[in-house]
Design an enzyme around this catalytic site. Structure first.
Site, mmCIF file in Angstrom:
data_model
loop_
_atom_site.group_PDB
_atom_site.id
_atom_site.type_symbol
_atom_site.label_atom_id
_atom_site.label_comp_id
_atom_site.label_asym_id
_atom_site.label_seq_id
_atom_site.Cartn_x
_atom_site.Cartn_y
_atom_site.Cartn_z
ATOM 1 N N GLU A 41 4.472 -4.180 -8.358
ATOM 2 C CA GLU A 41 4.396 -2.958 -7.530
ATOM 3 C C GLU A 41 4.757 -1.709 -8.344
ATOM 4 O O GLU A 41 4.344 -0.599 -8.008
ATOM 5 C CB GLU A 41 5.342 -3.068 -6.320
ATOM 6 C CG GLU A 41 4.886 -4.106 -5.302
ATOM 7 C CD GLU A 41 5.842 -4.262 -4.124
ATOM 8 O OE1 GLU A 41 5.406 -4.797 -3.103
ATOM 9 O OE2 GLU A 41 7.026 -3.884 -4.218
ATOM 10 N N HIS B 39 11.696 -7.906 -8.698
ATOM 11 C CA HIS B 39 11.867 -8.862 -7.600
ATOM 12 C C HIS B 39 10.761 -9.895 -7.582
ATOM 13 O O HIS B 39 9.645 -9.653 -8.027
ATOM 14 C CB HIS B 39 12.018 -8.198 -6.234
ATOM 15 C CG HIS B 39 10.826 -7.463 -5.648
ATOM 16 N ND1 HIS B 39 10.153 -6.458 -6.289
ATOM 17 C CD2 HIS B 39 10.220 -7.581 -4.435
ATOM 18 C CE1 HIS B 39 9.202 -5.968 -5.493
ATOM 19 N NE2 HIS B 39 9.214 -6.655 -4.371
ATOM 20 N N HIS C 216 10.635 -0.235 -1.587
ATOM 21 C CA HIS C 216 10.264 -0.203 -0.159
ATOM 22 C C HIS C 216 10.701 -1.465 0.585
ATOM 23 O O HIS C 216 10.033 -1.892 1.521
ATOM 24 C CB HIS C 216 8.757 0.050 -0.003
ATOM 25 C CG HIS C 216 7.872 -1.018 -0.586
ATOM 26 N ND1 HIS C 216 6.659 -0.731 -1.163
ATOM 27 C CD2 HIS C 216 8.005 -2.366 -0.663
ATOM 28 C CE1 HIS C 216 6.100 -1.857 -1.557
ATOM 29 N NE2 HIS C 216 6.897 -2.867 -1.272
ATOM 30 N N HIS D 8 0.639 -4.639 2.615
ATOM 31 C CA HIS D 8 0.992 -6.049 2.390
ATOM 32 C C HIS D 8 0.220 -6.946 3.354
ATOM 33 O O HIS D 8 0.815 -7.711 4.123
ATOM 34 C CB HIS D 8 2.493 -6.263 2.582
ATOM 35 C CG HIS D 8 3.362 -5.459 1.660
ATOM 36 N ND1 HIS D 8 3.567 -4.116 1.813
ATOM 37 C CD2 HIS D 8 4.078 -5.829 0.573
ATOM 38 C CE1 HIS D 8 4.379 -3.683 0.862
ATOM 39 N NE2 HIS D 8 4.700 -4.690 0.093
HETATM 40 C C1 DHB Z 1 10.795 -7.870 -0.099
HETATM 41 C C2 DHB Z 1 10.439 -6.856 -0.993
HETATM 42 C C3 DHB Z 1 9.188 -6.253 -0.914
HETATM 43 O O1 DHB Z 1 8.740 -5.308 -1.788
HETATM 44 C C4 DHB Z 1 8.316 -6.623 0.074
HETATM 45 O O2 DHB Z 1 7.152 -5.950 0.165
HETATM 46 C C5 DHB Z 1 8.656 -7.640 0.961
HETATM 47 C C6 DHB Z 1 9.897 -8.246 0.868
HETATM 48 C C7 DHB Z 1 12.138 -8.522 -0.164
HETATM 49 O O3 DHB Z 1 12.883 -8.315 -1.106
HETATM 50 O O4 DHB Z 1 12.492 -9.210 0.764
HETATM 51 FE FE FE Z 2 6.363 -4.836 -1.372
#
Ligand code: DHB
Ligand code: FE
Length: 282
Positions: A240, A193, A12, A59
């Site tokens: 996540e 990530h 997302h 978030h």
């Molecule tokens: C990013 C990824 C995410 O899942 C999120 O909620 C906010 C930022 C990112 O990669 O920038």
């Molecule tokens: Fe996220």
């Protein structure tokens, strides 16, 4: 009767939503991402869901540190996209289905999942970006969407096994609903990530591939991944991915991988998308 026909796992990344909203889909950085999702949209067009149950995380947009529900279900008729600091995304309002949502709440609570009931909330990129990726830049979303928010922002999030069991309970709840409906369950977030600190930008392609492979072939093993393993191997925000277990739990054991797309990078994130269908659906 209603039936879960398919599950979608989908990142997302907010920057993907911004790229779409600002008309950047054909720029060299973004084109591979949007080409991948264009193919996913063809599969969704064949699936024609009547209802989406979207498992996602907020978030700090609708909720704050004041209230941290582990699992909550939005039962209202409409969910507006929220302002995450640069104005609400210019996407359609999300229509819910209060009758179906209250049925889910009742069935899940009687299955020992004590959902928090939310009558009023807005939805952030965690919910709207996967809708854009799976349905494209539409004027109206093609069906109602029931938001099911999971806490993965403050420790401890629920375990993968608990998420999988919630998926099982969702399957049962859907099958108890006395209306013919093709339901698709989304699990969103991920993949590898980390968006802060020394390891910001961490990507682990091997972890992501094993996760995608295992989701179809050995879902119990994927559901057993511990939080510390996600964080160590695939970055803090890869937690996540626990939400994808809810989606997997709502499907038959022998669900089939009908589509997969994986791409690095998009923002700080590895983008993953998988569509699993129950046998005989496609
Ligand atoms: C990013 C990824 C995410 O899942 C999120 O909620 C906010 C930022 C990112 O990669 O920038
Ligand atoms: Fe996220």
């Amino acid at each position: 009767m209603a039936k879960v026909i398919a599950g979608v796992g989908c990142s997302h990344v907010p920057a993907i939503g911004a790229a779409l909203d600002m008309g950047k889909t054909q720029e060299p950085y973004w084109k591979p991402v949007f080409d991948g999702f264009a193919r996913a949209q063809e599969v969704m067009a064949k699936l024609k869901p009547d209802m989406v149950i979207e498992v996602y995380n907020d978030h700090g947009s609708a909720f704050s540190l004041q209230y941290i529900p582990t699992f909550c279900l939005g039962v209202q008729a409409e969910f507006q996209p929220c302002d995450e600091g640069w104005g609400p995304r210019p996407v359609p309002v999300v229509h819910g289905d209060p009758d179906f949502a209250w049925h889910l709440v009742e069935s899940l609570i009687l299955s020992d999942f004590d959902m928090t009931i939310v009558n009023e909330m807005e939805v952030d990129h965690g919910l709207t970006v996967p809708l854009s990726m799976m349905f494209g830049p539409v004027k109206e979303w093609p069906c109602p969407v029931i938001p099911l928010a999971v806490n993965v922002v403050t420790y401890p999030p629920p375990s993968g096994k608990r998420c999988f069991a919630l998926g099982r309970a969702i399957k049962k709840a859907v099958e108890q609903y006395p209306k013919d409906m093709r339901v698709v369950v989304f699990g969103t977030g991920g993949m590898s990530h980390q968006i802060h600190g020394e390891r910001c930008g961490l990507i682990n392609k091997e972890f992501d591939k094993a996760f995608l492979d295992g989701l179809t072939a050995d879902p119990q093993k994927i559901a057993s991944i511990e939080h510390k393993t996600y964080v160590r191997e695939a970055g803090a925000e890869s937690i996540e991915l626990v939400m994808w277990n809810v989606m997997r739990g709502s499907l038959e054991d022998n669900a089939i991988e009908s589509f997969r797309f994986y791409h690095v990078p998009a923002s700080n994130t590895a983008v993953g998308n998988i569509i699993l269908t129950n046998p005989g659906v496609l």
